[in-house]
Design a protein around this motif. Structure first.
Motif, PDB file in Angstrom:
ATOM      1  N   GLY A 127      73.596 -44.282  31.145  1.00  0.00           N
ATOM      2  CA  GLY A 127      74.238 -46.023  31.478  1.00  0.00           C
ATOM      3  C   GLY A 127      73.652 -46.817  29.771  1.00  0.00           C
ATOM      4  O   GLY A 127      73.013 -46.622  29.092  1.00  0.00           O
ATOM      5  N   ASP A 128      73.803 -47.997  30.661  1.00  0.00           N
ATOM      6  CA  ASP A 128      73.096 -49.440  30.240  1.00  0.00           C
ATOM      7  C   ASP A 128      71.579 -48.863  30.216  1.00  0.00           C
ATOM      8  O   ASP A 128      70.861 -49.496  31.530  1.00  0.00           O
ATOM      9  N   TYR A 186      76.891 -41.758  30.153  1.00  0.00           N
ATOM     10  CA  TYR A 186      77.381 -42.989  31.009  1.00  0.00           C
ATOM     11  C   TYR A 186      76.251 -42.667  32.723  1.00  0.00           C
ATOM     12  O   TYR A 186      75.618 -43.583  32.685  1.00  0.00           O
ATOM     13  N   ARG A 225      86.109 -40.303  36.223  1.00  0.00           N
ATOM     14  CA  ARG A 225      86.193 -41.815  35.914  1.00  0.00           C
ATOM     15  C   ARG A 225      87.823 -41.878  35.372  1.00  0.00           C
ATOM     16  O   ARG A 225      88.724 -40.928  36.213  1.00  0.00           O
ATOM     17  N   ASP A 232      80.641 -46.998  41.785  1.00  0.00           N
ATOM     18  CA  ASP A 232      80.056 -47.319  40.067  1.00  0.00           C
ATOM     19  C   ASP A 232      78.608 -46.442  40.870  1.00  0.00           C
ATOM     20  O   ASP A 232      78.110 -46.004  41.006  1.00  0.00           O
ATOM     21  N   GLN A 233      77.970 -46.962  39.207  1.00  0.00           N
ATOM     22  CA  GLN A 233      76.412 -46.736  38.995  1.00  0.00           C
ATOM     23  C   GLN A 233      75.597 -46.132  40.447  1.00  0.00           C
ATOM     24  O   GLN A 233      74.968 -45.813  40.608  1.00  0.00           O
ATOM     25  N   LYS A 250      73.295 -53.694  36.084  1.00  0.00           N
ATOM     26  CA  LYS A 250      74.660 -53.202  36.772  1.00  0.00           C
ATOM     27  C   LYS A 250      75.221 -51.633  36.534  1.00  0.00           C
ATOM     28  O   LYS A 250      75.528 -50.782  37.259  1.00  0.00           O
ATOM     29  N   GLU A 251      75.008 -51.541  35.028  1.00  0.00           N
ATOM     30  CA  GLU A 251      75.610 -50.380  33.774  1.00  0.00           C
ATOM     31  C   GLU A 251      74.574 -49.661  34.133  1.00  0.00           C
ATOM     32  O   GLU A 251      74.646 -48.634  33.185  1.00  0.00           O
TER      33      GLU A 251
END
Length: 618
Positions: free
Chosen positions: A127-128, A123, A43, A87-88, A138-139
């Motif tokens: 994640g979200d 995460y 990260r 990114d994810q 997106k997350e």
């Protein structure tokens, strides 16, 4: 989905089942050992590391990672390496999509995240979890993306299927079902069934109809998972969690028999290793950290033993390694995501994680596809489950109330006390947060006033800037006018001086020519007079005596001296005129330079005056 099966005789179904199992076993024998897939995700720096001025010591390439360690960098090679720019969606597409294909093909697969606390494991895995109009954000992490991708593919294949999920956590070496009710006293157990190791029993599997239903169940379990604040992370996971997705797909054989293909995906989010002293863990938090480190240490020992091909693997020393026993050196396809920090402050933890992941690369599994289940076997399993539930219900009714063993009661009381302790801790945390909120509100008011003040100052500065720009523009224009006028004056002076100089030079040249002409005339007259005199002298000498000759020579000498004096005076006059001409030219040149200097000083003085006026105005 409809899981109906065709109707055939028991003998025929048995024969077909044996043929199917024999085919599967033959195919299984052809399976080769494969290494565990290991990827690393690094990260970016977080606020804590930036505030500590900790530099970046990690450099990544698609397959290699370098750690700056003077005098030479330390290099590691993995199956894939992802830097802060990944990114994810990219992580999911590259790693999980191929695993999902294996799950739909009937394999058991495991993917787990390992690393230091606060490096992005949860995460990466979760994640979200929020959705917008039925779509993930997106997350969103691996688990929500897996649910959406799995249901999309299954629905596109137009096959009958069912999907069940379970969610458990390992907290302080105790297993807990995150999807069961709060009052559920059942204890989860890990058992071995034949060649299958580390089978979990007693937990609840929830049937989900779509991806959003799966997200809802995931959120329900995540709320119950143990988490708390440490110096490393505001919401640090204090337990290991396993989110399992079991897929049943009806497959029709060429002879018309319906078989059930089963695949399972275990998504494991391990709690992060941490230094108790640096994390600020105390009391219960310190106990949690100790149990987390103990289980991770046992996992590392198992990996070392597998890497060294030891005869004894210490799987039974921790419940975590018992759960992952089939994923490490067993019949499951496994992928490890090692998460690290790029900051120098986490150098020791980063090296430890990378060494762990590098050793895990050498572990070899022998994946075997699950055997297909026939209609008869499935019905038999359901009947056994129904009979067990009936017996439990009957035992409860005969006791005229809620009945449980002393062991279950004690476990329930311990859980109740643990929840009271947790509530008390949350109350203290809430009070601390309220104090922080009040302070933040004060800070917000102060920041708002500062923002308004800065906005006013910014507006004034803009006005001053406009005025300064206008003054600079006018000053530049005025200065340019002065410079142009001075240039014109200097040019005019130069023309005047040039005209006068040219005129004087012409006059001097004319005087010089005139003097030269006079000198030439005088010289010619002198020569003529001399010749005439000599001629006359010669005539007279012939007629005079010696006395007269001497007297005549004397007279001639005097006349000659007089002529010579006249010639010398003329020559001196010519030289005086030339010297005067040169002096006049030097004087004119000096005059011209003085004019230029006076004009330059005048323009410079006006420029200085203009600058002083500008400073006074400003």
């Amino acid at each position: 989905m409809d899981m109906s099966f065709g109707s055939e005789s028991g003998l025929e179904r048995a024969r077909k089942r044996r043929r199917s199992n024999e085919t599967i076993m033959k195919n299984g024998e052809k399976e080769k050992e494969i290494n565990i897939q290991v990827v690393v995700r690094c990260r970016g720096r977080i606020d804590r590391e930036i505030a500590a001025n900790s530099p970046v010591i990690i450099k990544t390439t698609p397959r290699e990672i370098y750690v700056r360690q003077p005098p030479a960098d330390k290099a590691y090679t993995f199956d894939r390496v992802y830097g802060p720019d990944a990114d994810q969606a990219r992580i999911f597409d590259h790693i999980v999509i191929p695993i999902l294909h294996e799950v739909k093909a009937g394999y058991n697969c495991t993917l787990f995240a390992y690393g230091q606390t606060s490096t992005g494991k949860t995460y990466t895995m979760e994640g979200d979890l929020n959705t917008i109009d039925g779509l993930i954000s997106k997350e969103a992490g691996i688990i929500p993306r897996t649910l959406f991708s799995l249901f999309r593919d299954l629905e596109a294949d137009a096959q009958d299927f069912s999907v069940k999920v379970s969610y458990i956590e390992l907290y302080n070496e105790d297993l807990k079902d995150l999807l069961s009710s709060v009052d559920d006293p059942r204890k989860l157990k890990i058992q071995d069934e034949g060649t299958k190791k580390g089978i979990l029993t007693g937990h609840e599997e929830v049937l989900v109809k779509n991806a959003n239903d799966g997200i809802r169940v995931l959120k329900q379990g995540s709320i119950k998972r143990h988490a708390s604040q440490t110096n490393y992370n505001k919401n640090s996971s204090r337990s290991h969690s396993v989110f399992s997705i079991t897929v049943h797909i009806k497959e029709t054989m060429p002879d018309g028999e319906d078989l059930l293909k089963v695949g399972k995906l275990n998504l494991v989010d391990l709690a992060g290793s941490e230094c108790i002293g640096r994390s600020g863990a105390e009391n219960n938090r310190a106990k949690e950290a100790g149990n987390i480190n103990k289980s991770l240490l046992t996992l590392g020992r198992c990996i070392n033993a597998l890497n060294e091909r030891c005869l004894h693997i210490p799987f039974r020393e921790s419940k975590l390694t018992r759960l992952l026993q089939d994923s490490l050196g067993g019949k499951t396809k496994t992928c490890i995501i090692a998460t690290i920090s790029p900051a120098k402050i986490s150098y020791d933890e980063t090296i430890s994680t990378l060494d762990y992941a590098h050793r895990a690369k050498n572990i070899r599994n022998k994946p075997v596809a699950n055997q297909r289940v026939t209609k008869k076997a499935l019905i038999k399993e359901y009947i056994s489950e129904i009979e067990r539930l009936k017996m439990d219900l009957l035992a409860t009714r005969e006791k005229n109330g809620c009945f449980m063993t002393n062991e279950s009661y004690q476990a329930l009381m311990d859980e109740n006390q643990s929840r009271k302790d947790e509530i008390e801790e949350l109350r203290k945390v809430n009070e601390s947060l309220m104090v922080q909120v009040q302070e933040l509100r004060k800070d917000q008011v102060m920041l708002e006033s500062l923002r308004n003040e800065l906005a006013n100052q910014y507006t004034k500065m803009q006005v001053y800037q406009a005025k300064i720009d206008d003054q600079i523009s006018s000053l530049v224009t005025e200065t340019e006018g002065h410079v142009n006028s001075q240039n014109q004056a200097i040019s005019a002076c130069q023309n005047i001086v040039k005209e006068k100089t040219d005129k004087e030079v012409r006059c001097l040249k004319e005087h010089k020519v005139m003097l030269n002409k006079i000198i030439e005339e005088e010289n010619s007259k002198s020569i003529k007079m001399k010749e005439e005199l000599l001629t006359n002298i010669s005539k007279y000498l012939n007629n005079f005596t010696n006395v007269q000759t001497a007297s005549l020579k004397n007279s001639f000498g005097k006349v000659y001296d007089s002529i010579k004096e006249n010639v010398d005076s003329i020559e001196l006059c010519r030289e005086a005129n030339i010297t005067a001409l040169e002096g006049m030219m030097t004087s004119n040149t000096r005059y011209f330079n003085d004019l230029k200097e006076i004009a330059f000083k005048t323009g410079q003085k006006k420029l200085v005056d203009s600058q002083q006026n500008f400073q006074l105005k400003r």
